[in-house]
Design a protein around this motif. Structure first.
Motif, PDB file in Angstrom:
ATOM      1  N   UNK A 203       0.721  -1.479   0.149  1.00 17.09           N
ATOM      2  CA  UNK A 203       0.210  -0.040  -0.268  1.00 17.09           C
ATOM      3  C   UNK A 203       0.612   1.235   0.251  1.00 17.09           C
ATOM      4  N   UNK A 204       0.373   1.947  -1.290  1.00 13.51           N
ATOM      5  CA  UNK A 204       0.951   3.376  -0.656  1.00 13.51           C
ATOM      6  C   UNK A 204       0.614   4.668  -1.506  1.00 13.51           C
ATOM      7  N   UNK A 205       0.558   6.182  -0.648  1.00 13.43           N
ATOM      8  CA  UNK A 205      -0.582   7.011  -0.880  1.00 13.43           C
ATOM      9  C   UNK A 205       0.211   8.103  -0.672  1.00 13.43           C
ATOM     10  N   UNK A 206      -0.242   9.554  -1.051  1.00 17.56           N
ATOM     11  CA  UNK A 206       0.563  10.721  -1.192  1.00 17.56           C
ATOM     12  C   UNK A 206      -0.059  11.080   0.719  1.00 17.56           C
ATOM     13  N   UNK A 207       0.983  11.498   0.790  1.00 16.27           N
ATOM     14  CA  UNK A 207       0.894  12.904   2.282  1.00 16.27           C
ATOM     15  C   UNK A 207      -0.785  13.631   2.175  1.00 16.27           C
ATOM     16  N   UNK A 208      -0.687  14.384   2.947  1.00 12.62           N
ATOM     17  CA  UNK A 208      -1.392  15.403   3.280  1.00 12.62           C
ATOM     18  C   UNK A 208      -1.738  16.570   2.577  1.00 12.62           C
ATOM     19  N   UNK A 209      -0.474  17.014   2.204  1.00 10.77           N
ATOM     20  CA  UNK A 209      -0.296  17.997   1.092  1.00 10.77           C
ATOM     21  C   UNK A 209       0.287  17.368  -0.347  1.00 10.77           C
ATOM     22  N   UNK A 210      -1.140  15.899  -0.320  1.00  5.36           N
ATOM     23  CA  UNK A 210      -0.095  14.773  -1.904  1.00  5.36           C
ATOM     24  C   UNK A 210       0.827  15.379  -2.595  1.00  5.36           C
ATOM     25  N   UNK A 211       1.867  14.945  -1.264  1.00  6.09           N
ATOM     26  CA  UNK A 211       3.451  14.927  -2.019  1.00  6.09           C
ATOM     27  C   UNK A 211       3.366  13.059  -1.875  1.00  6.09           C
ATOM     28  N   UNK A 212       4.487  12.507  -2.028  1.00  5.86           N
ATOM     29  CA  UNK A 212       4.383  10.911  -2.530  1.00  5.86           C
ATOM     30  C   UNK A 212       6.208  11.286  -1.638  1.00  5.86           C
ATOM     31  N   UNK A 213       6.189  10.732  -0.634  1.00  9.13           N
ATOM     32  CA  UNK A 213       8.169   9.796  -0.613  1.00  9.13           C
ATOM     33  C   UNK A 213       8.504   8.956  -1.622  1.00  9.13           C
ATOM     34  N   UNK A 214       9.653   9.710  -1.712  1.00  3.53           N
ATOM     35  CA  UNK A 214      10.976   9.397  -2.728  1.00  3.53           C
ATOM     36  C   UNK A 214      11.441  10.012  -3.628  1.00  3.53           C
ATOM     37  N   UNK A 215       9.431  10.284  -4.316  1.00 10.19           N
ATOM     38  CA  UNK A 215       9.730  11.066  -5.559  1.00 10.19           C
ATOM     39  C   UNK A 215       9.641  12.673  -5.490  1.00 10.19           C
ATOM     40  N   UNK A 216       8.830  13.607  -4.286  1.00 12.95           N
ATOM     41  CA  UNK A 216       8.411  14.394  -4.494  1.00 12.95           C
ATOM     42  C   UNK A 216       9.176  15.335  -4.332  1.00 12.95           C
ATOM     43  N   UNK A 217       9.345  16.546  -4.298  1.00 17.74           N
ATOM     44  CA  UNK A 217      10.303  17.479  -3.931  1.00 17.74           C
ATOM     45  C   UNK A 217       9.938  17.698  -2.414  1.00 17.74           C
ATOM     46  N   UNK A 218      11.439  17.393  -1.994  1.00 19.23           N
ATOM     47  CA  UNK A 218      10.944  18.134  -0.146  1.00 19.23           C
ATOM     48  C   UNK A 218      11.149  16.595   0.942  1.00 19.23           C
ATOM     49  N   UNK A 219      10.712  15.286  -0.034  1.00 21.12           N
ATOM     50  CA  UNK A 219      10.148  13.970   0.623  1.00 21.12           C
ATOM     51  C   UNK A 219      10.985  12.998  -0.078  1.00 21.12           C
ATOM     52  N   UNK A 220      11.957  13.113  -1.068  1.00 22.78           N
ATOM     53  CA  UNK A 220      12.807  12.531  -1.486  1.00 22.78           C
ATOM     54  C   UNK A 220      13.450  11.650  -0.956  1.00 22.78           C
ATOM     55  N   UNK A 221      13.621  11.844   0.635  1.00 21.14           N
ATOM     56  CA  UNK A 221      14.865  11.380   1.086  1.00 21.14           C
ATOM     57  C   UNK A 221      13.952  10.285   2.735  1.00 21.14           C
ATOM     58  N   UNK A 222      12.807  10.591   2.207  1.00 22.33           N
ATOM     59  CA  UNK A 222      11.263  10.509   3.101  1.00 22.33           C
ATOM     60  C   UNK A 222      10.820   9.180   2.592  1.00 22.33           C
ATOM     61  N   UNK A 223      10.607   7.384   3.372  1.00 25.86           N
ATOM     62  CA  UNK A 223      10.422   6.568   2.918  1.00 25.86           C
ATOM     63  C   UNK A 223       8.363   6.162   2.547  1.00 25.86           C
ATOM     64  N   UNK A 224       8.097   7.065   4.021  1.00 31.18           N
ATOM     65  CA  UNK A 224       6.503   7.409   4.440  1.00 31.18           C
ATOM     66  C   UNK A 224       5.282   7.298   3.654  1.00 31.18           C
ATOM     67  N   UNK A 225       4.511   6.733   4.453  1.00 25.17           N
ATOM     68  CA  UNK A 225       3.336   6.139   4.075  1.00 25.17           C
ATOM     69  C   UNK A 225       3.259   4.742   2.042  1.00 25.17           C
ATOM     70  N   UNK A 226       4.047   3.624   2.925  1.00 24.76           N
ATOM     71  CA  UNK A 226       3.979   2.612   2.088  1.00 24.76           C
ATOM     72  C   UNK A 226       4.705   1.615   3.112  1.00 24.76           C
ATOM     73  N   UNK A 227       4.362   0.397   2.716  1.00 27.28           N
ATOM     74  CA  UNK A 227       4.434  -0.532   3.421  1.00 27.28           C
ATOM     75  C   UNK A 227       3.796  -1.790   2.994  1.00 27.28           C
ATOM     76  N   UNK A 228       4.474  -2.731   3.497  1.00 28.71           N
ATOM     77  CA  UNK A 228       3.971  -4.190   3.213  1.00 28.71           C
ATOM     78  C   UNK A 228       2.705  -4.930   4.216  1.00 28.71           C
ATOM     79  N   UNK A 229       2.802  -5.730   4.401  1.00 25.25           N
ATOM     80  CA  UNK A 229       2.098  -6.878   5.034  1.00 25.25           C
ATOM     81  C   UNK A 229       1.775  -8.447   4.561  1.00 25.25           C
TER      82      UNK A 229
END
Length: 216
Positions: free
Chosen positions: A74-100
């Motif tokens: 599962x993965x989705x955007x932040x409350x600001x509409x950004x995607x971790x690993x890709x969007x400017x400002x959050x490329x160094x983050x990997x939150x809002x992504x996970x497997x189970x």
């Protein structure tokens, strides 16, 4: 559940950022229930209204029998509409992504945040299915890709009443399911199947459930 595009920010090894392959599936710690924080060397936490989502994976070809031992990514955007690993400002983050791995009831439950609405898309979450934990390392092994929709009225309530979601108010007003480039070609039955059932409030957060039918 209809098949949908993975979109431009899958983090499953299928594309690159600045020439480097982006694969969250290879991260140590990515197998987790709470996806609000980053894992590994990243340490950020995605702010937002809590959302606990239970996904039930079933076999549509066998009386909707529960599918255990499969993996949900599962993965989705932040409350600001950004995607971790890709969007400017959050490329160094990997939150809002996970497997189970699905349990004997075919279920997984993720603790996350309510996603924002960015320009041009209705609020949504992305999902991929893998046949086993050992195979959940690359997009090449996935057996299903889809997207979950969020109820428009609930989104409007959240965006209008919860701090941090103000940009989503105007973005939501400018889009509809009929004009969304992913959901617009779906039948009403397909869209109903994709829409997460939500209960809760803007103080304590929401609980969501969705049944994910695949054919195996």
């Amino acid at each position: 559940m209809p098949t949908e595009t993975q979109g431009p920010y899958p983090g499953d090894g299928s594309n690159t950022v600045s020439g480097s392959v982006v694969n969250a599936l290879a991260l140590s710690g990515i197998n987790r229930s709470d996806i609000r924080t980053s894992v590994g060397s990243a340490s950020g936490t995605a702010p937002g209204l809590p959302l606990k989502l239970t996904i039930t994976l079933v076999n549509s070809a066998s009386g909707c029998a529960a599918l255990s031992g499969y993996v949900i990514y599962l993965w989705h955007c932040t409350r600001d509409g950004l995607y971790s690993l890709y969007s400017s400002g959050v490329t160094g983050e990997n939150y809002l992504r996970g497997i189970q791995v699905t349990d004997t009831n075919g279920q997984v439950t993720f603790t996350t945040i309510f996603p924002g609405c960015y320009s041009g898309r209705m609020p949504h979450m992305h999902v991929e299915v893998y046949p086993s934990l050992a195979s959940a390392t690359s997009y090449a092994n996935k057996i299903k890709t889809s997207q979950f929709a969020l109820d428009r009225s609930v989104c409007s309530t959240v965006y209008s009443n919860v701090s941090g979601y103000s940009a989503s108010v105007s973005n939501l007003a400018a889009i509809s399911f009929s004009s969304d480039n992913v959901f617009s070609d779906n039948t009403s039955a397909e869209l109903a199947a994709q829409t997460i059932a939500l209960t809760g409030d803007t103080t304590n957060g929401y609980t969501g459930t969705v049944t994910f039918g695949i054919t195996v």
